[in-house]
Motif scaffolding. Structure first.
Motif, PDB file in Angstrom:
ATOM      1  N   GLU A  34      -0.221   0.845  15.520  1.00  0.00           N
ATOM      2  CA  GLU A  34       0.281   0.235  14.284  1.00  0.00           C
ATOM      3  C   GLU A  34       0.009   1.083  13.044  1.00  0.00           C
ATOM      4  O   GLU A  34       0.309   0.667  11.927  1.00  0.00           O
ATOM      5  N   ARG A  35      -0.547   2.269  13.229  1.00  0.00           N
ATOM      6  CA  ARG A  35      -0.757   3.150  12.084  1.00  0.00           C
ATOM      7  C   ARG A  35       0.577   3.647  11.530  1.00  0.00           C
ATOM      8  O   ARG A  35       1.540   3.844  12.266  1.00  0.00           O
ATOM      9  N   GLN A  36       0.613   3.850  10.212  1.00  0.00           N
ATOM     10  CA  GLN A  36       1.794   4.392   9.552  1.00  0.00           C
ATOM     11  C   GLN A  36       1.409   5.648   8.771  1.00  0.00           C
ATOM     12  O   GLN A  36       0.234   5.879   8.482  1.00  0.00           O
ATOM     13  N   SER A  37       2.419   6.421   8.405  1.00  0.00           N
ATOM     14  CA  SER A  37       2.189   7.580   7.541  1.00  0.00           C
ATOM     15  C   SER A  37       2.815   7.316   6.188  1.00  0.00           C
ATOM     16  O   SER A  37       3.852   6.651   6.090  1.00  0.00           O
ATOM     17  N   PHE A  38       2.171   7.819   5.139  1.00  0.00           N
ATOM     18  CA  PHE A  38       2.644   7.638   3.775  1.00  0.00           C
ATOM     19  C   PHE A  38       2.709   8.993   3.080  1.00  0.00           C
ATOM     20  O   PHE A  38       1.794   9.805   3.210  1.00  0.00           O
ATOM     21  N   GLU A  39       3.785   9.222   2.362  1.00  0.00           N
ATOM     22  CA  GLU A  39       3.895  10.434   1.558  1.00  0.00           C
ATOM     23  C   GLU A  39       3.280  10.169   0.185  1.00  0.00           C
ATOM     24  O   GLU A  39       3.553   9.147  -0.432  1.00  0.00           O
ATOM     25  N   THR A  40       2.454  11.077  -0.286  1.00  0.00           N
ATOM     26  CA  THR A  40       1.812  10.876  -1.580  1.00  0.00           C
ATOM     27  C   THR A  40       1.423  12.214  -2.187  1.00  0.00           C
ATOM     28  O   THR A  40       1.091  13.169  -1.467  1.00  0.00           O
ATOM     29  N   ALA A  41       1.472  12.267  -3.506  1.00  0.00           N
ATOM     30  CA  ALA A  41       0.995  13.445  -4.230  1.00  0.00           C
ATOM     31  C   ALA A  41      -0.483  13.318  -4.564  1.00  0.00           C
ATOM     32  O   ALA A  41      -1.093  14.254  -5.061  1.00  0.00           O
ATOM     33  N   GLY A  42      -1.046  12.146  -4.294  1.00  0.00           N
ATOM     34  CA  GLY A  42      -2.441  11.907  -4.616  1.00  0.00           C
ATOM     35  C   GLY A  42      -3.388  12.532  -3.608  1.00  0.00           C
ATOM     36  O   GLY A  42      -2.985  12.996  -2.534  1.00  0.00           O
ATOM     37  N   ASP A  43      -4.648  12.520  -3.968  1.00  0.00           N
ATOM     38  CA  ASP A  43      -5.726  12.974  -3.084  1.00  0.00           C
ATOM     39  C   ASP A  43      -6.241  11.721  -2.379  1.00  0.00           C
ATOM     40  O   ASP A  43      -7.107  11.010  -2.892  1.00  0.00           O
ATOM     41  N   VAL A  44      -5.680  11.445  -1.190  1.00  0.00           N
ATOM     42  CA  VAL A  44      -5.860  10.148  -0.540  1.00  0.00           C
ATOM     43  C   VAL A  44      -6.577  10.297   0.800  1.00  0.00           C
ATOM     44  O   VAL A  44      -6.240  11.174   1.603  1.00  0.00           O
ATOM     45  N   THR A  45      -7.539   9.423   1.045  1.00  0.00           N
ATOM     46  CA  THR A  45      -8.196   9.294   2.341  1.00  0.00           C
ATOM     47  C   THR A  45      -7.907   7.901   2.883  1.00  0.00           C
ATOM     48  O   THR A  45      -8.156   6.902   2.201  1.00  0.00           O
ATOM     49  N   VAL A  46      -7.350   7.831   4.089  1.00  0.00           N
ATOM     50  CA  VAL A  46      -7.028   6.550   4.711  1.00  0.00           C
ATOM     51  C   VAL A  46      -7.929   6.335   5.922  1.00  0.00           C
ATOM     52  O   VAL A  46      -8.002   7.183   6.813  1.00  0.00           O
ATOM     53  N   HIS A  47      -8.616   5.187   5.942  1.00  0.00           N
ATOM     54  CA  HIS A  47      -9.439   4.787   7.078  1.00  0.00           C
ATOM     55  C   HIS A  47      -8.696   3.673   7.823  1.00  0.00           C
ATOM     56  O   HIS A  47      -8.527   2.567   7.290  1.00  0.00           O
ATOM     57  N   VAL A  60       0.843  -1.200   0.000  1.00  0.00           N
ATOM     58  CA  VAL A  60       0.000   0.000   0.000  1.00  0.00           C
ATOM     59  C   VAL A  60       0.873   1.243   0.000  1.00  0.00           C
ATOM     60  O   VAL A  60       0.607   2.217  -0.731  1.00  0.00           O
ATOM     61  N   GLY A  61       1.938   1.235   0.813  1.00  0.00           N
ATOM     62  CA  GLY A  61       2.840   2.374   0.847  1.00  0.00           C
ATOM     63  C   GLY A  61       3.432   2.674  -0.514  1.00  0.00           C
ATOM     64  O   GLY A  61       3.492   3.835  -0.938  1.00  0.00           O
ATOM     65  N   THR A  62       3.868   1.640  -1.232  1.00  0.00           N
ATOM     66  CA  THR A  62       4.462   1.871  -2.557  1.00  0.00           C
ATOM     67  C   THR A  62       3.424   2.381  -3.543  1.00  0.00           C
ATOM     68  O   THR A  62       3.729   3.206  -4.407  1.00  0.00           O
ATOM     69  N   LEU A  63       2.189   1.894  -3.430  1.00  0.00           N
ATOM     70  CA  LEU A  63       1.138   2.326  -4.346  1.00  0.00           C
ATOM     71  C   LEU A  63       0.756   3.784  -4.105  1.00  0.00           C
ATOM     72  O   LEU A  63       0.640   4.574  -5.045  1.00  0.00           O
ATOM     73  N   LEU A  64       0.565   4.160  -2.839  1.00  0.00           N
ATOM     74  CA  LEU A  64       0.190   5.539  -2.533  1.00  0.00           C
ATOM     75  C   LEU A  64       1.300   6.510  -2.899  1.00  0.00           C
ATOM     76  O   LEU A  64       1.048   7.604  -3.414  1.00  0.00           O
ATOM     77  N   GLU A  65       2.537   6.118  -2.636  1.00  0.00           N
ATOM     78  CA  GLU A  65       3.657   7.006  -2.927  1.00  0.00           C
ATOM     79  C   GLU A  65       3.909   7.148  -4.419  1.00  0.00           C
ATOM     80  O   GLU A  65       4.575   8.100  -4.849  1.00  0.00           O
ATOM     81  N   ALA A  66       3.385   6.224  -5.227  1.00  0.00           N
ATOM     82  CA  ALA A  66       3.562   6.296  -6.677  1.00  0.00           C
ATOM     83  C   ALA A  66       2.425   7.037  -7.374  1.00  0.00           C
ATOM     84  O   ALA A  66       2.492   7.256  -8.591  1.00  0.00           O
ATOM     85  N   LEU A  67       1.395   7.433  -6.637  1.00  0.00           N
ATOM     86  CA  LEU A  67       0.260   8.109  -7.266  1.00  0.00           C
ATOM     87  C   LEU A  67       0.684   9.459  -7.843  1.00  0.00           C
ATOM     88  O   LEU A  67       1.409  10.216  -7.209  1.00  0.00           O
ATOM     89  N   PRO A  68       0.201   9.781  -9.028  1.00  0.00           N
ATOM     90  CA  PRO A  68       0.466  11.111  -9.579  1.00  0.00           C
ATOM     91  C   PRO A  68      -0.347  12.171  -8.844  1.00  0.00           C
ATOM     92  O   PRO A  68      -1.318  11.864  -8.149  1.00  0.00           O
ATOM     93  N   GLU A  69       0.037  13.396  -9.012  1.00  0.00           N
ATOM     94  CA  GLU A  69      -0.612  14.493  -8.305  1.00  0.00           C
ATOM     95  C   GLU A  69      -2.118  14.518  -8.621  1.00  0.00           C
ATOM     96  O   GLU A  69      -2.521  14.480  -9.782  1.00  0.00           O
ATOM     97  N   GLY A  70      -2.912  14.576  -7.570  1.00  0.00           N
ATOM     98  CA  GLY A  70      -4.351  14.710  -7.725  1.00  0.00           C
ATOM     99  C   GLY A  70      -5.114  13.421  -7.917  1.00  0.00           C
ATOM    100  O   GLY A  70      -6.348  13.418  -7.856  1.00  0.00           O
TER     101      GLY A  70
END
Length: 289
Positions: free
Chosen positions: A184-197, A160-170
């Motif tokens: 156990e929650r983690q943070s991910f850097e992403t350029a996408g418009d992402v909502t994590v539940h 999931v981390g690799t997928l979110l971080e590979a998202l293009p902007e928006g």
């Protein structure tokens, strides 16, 4: 037949991402150029048996089938244990890579190894190869959909981390992620418009909780056509996929799914009837592309 890269990797650093997730940095004797170039990239790790400094492996082969037969020909008391993992990150310009391990006690060879790993320890690495893991084309998935739906347990977090971080902007994505508790929650850097539940089992055992399936069933989806990526315990993944196909009316081709593990079973146990049916369906869908 596709090539099957084989290398030995050595631990250079170990860090805790969360109380039950260890990130191990490895230096490889050599890395295939394809390693770390795409998200959700799977490899096979080979763990040495007690008394071995590093696992016994056949030489690399251009024929993946021949290599695997040579692997099976290694005497059982010397043959390493093999498990599937996701490459979390490759360090640019180097032969170093990171792989995350879920620590869930003395329940299997991989978690036992990770719980006691030290700098200098060695593993074998096989792949990446399309022979055993079809790569996810994030570009195609985004182009053919309006948003991405990601659902999985803690074993899916590296991918999931690799997928979110590979998202293009928006690019829009919604993730439903099941973990033991809030720690156990983690943070991910992403350029996408992402909502994590984040969904907590809060005492329930992994593989026995319905929290992930219930959350997706009860979710109000974004408008438009989603592309779904599902991973984690096999029974949970099957339930999610049935819901998306039967109740949400998603096209099966718009769902990428993978059962990473099986409740009360290991990768060494014989496949169940449901496992075989799932494998046959994946092969059939791959043949339609």
């Amino acid at each position: 037949m596709a090539e099957l890269p084989v290398s030995f990797i050595q631990v250079t650093d170990i860090a805790r991402v969360t109380p039950h997730m260890a990130r191990v940095t490895f230096e490889a004797d050599r890395l295939d150029a394809a390693v770390g170039t795409s998200p959700d990239q799977q490899v096979k790790l080979c763990f040495p048996l007690p008394g071995q400094d590093r696992p016994v492996l056949p030489e690399e082969s251009d024929d993946a089938t021949s290599w695997y037969y040579a692997f099976l020909a290694i005497p059982e008391d010397e043959r390493p244990t093999m498990r599937s993992f996701t490459v979390r990150r490759r360090h640019p310009g180097s032969d170093a890579l990171e792989i995350d391990f879920v620590l869930h006690g003395e329940t299997g060879p991989a978690t036992r190894w990770a719980g006691s790993a030290r700098v200098g320890d060695q593993l074998g690495m096989v792949g990446p190869s399309a022979v055993y893991s079809r790569p996810v084309s994030l570009t195609d998935s985004i182009a053919s959909s309006d948003w991405l739906l990601l659902a999985g347990d803690e074993t899916a977090l590296p991918a999931v981390g690799t997928l979110l971080e590979a998202l293009p902007e928006g690019a829009r994505a919604v993730a439903y992620l099941e973990v033991a508790d809030a720690a156990e929650r983690q943070s991910f850097e992403t350029a996408g418009d992402v909502t994590v539940h984040w969904l907590h089992r809060d005492g329930a055992a992994a593989g026995q909780s319905e929290v992930l399936v219930d959350a997706v069933r009860e979710a109000t989806f974004l408008p438009g056509r989603p592309f779904a990526w599902l991973a984690g315990e096999s029974g949970t993944v099957r339930s999610l996929r049935r819901h998306l196909v039967n109740e949400r009316k998603l096209d099966k081709r718009a769902i990428d799914f993978s059962g990473y593990w099986r409740f009360k079973l290991t990768q060494d146990d014989a496949p169940t009837t449901e496992d075989m049916a799932e494998a046959q369906e994946r092969l059939a869908e791959a043949g339609q592309e």
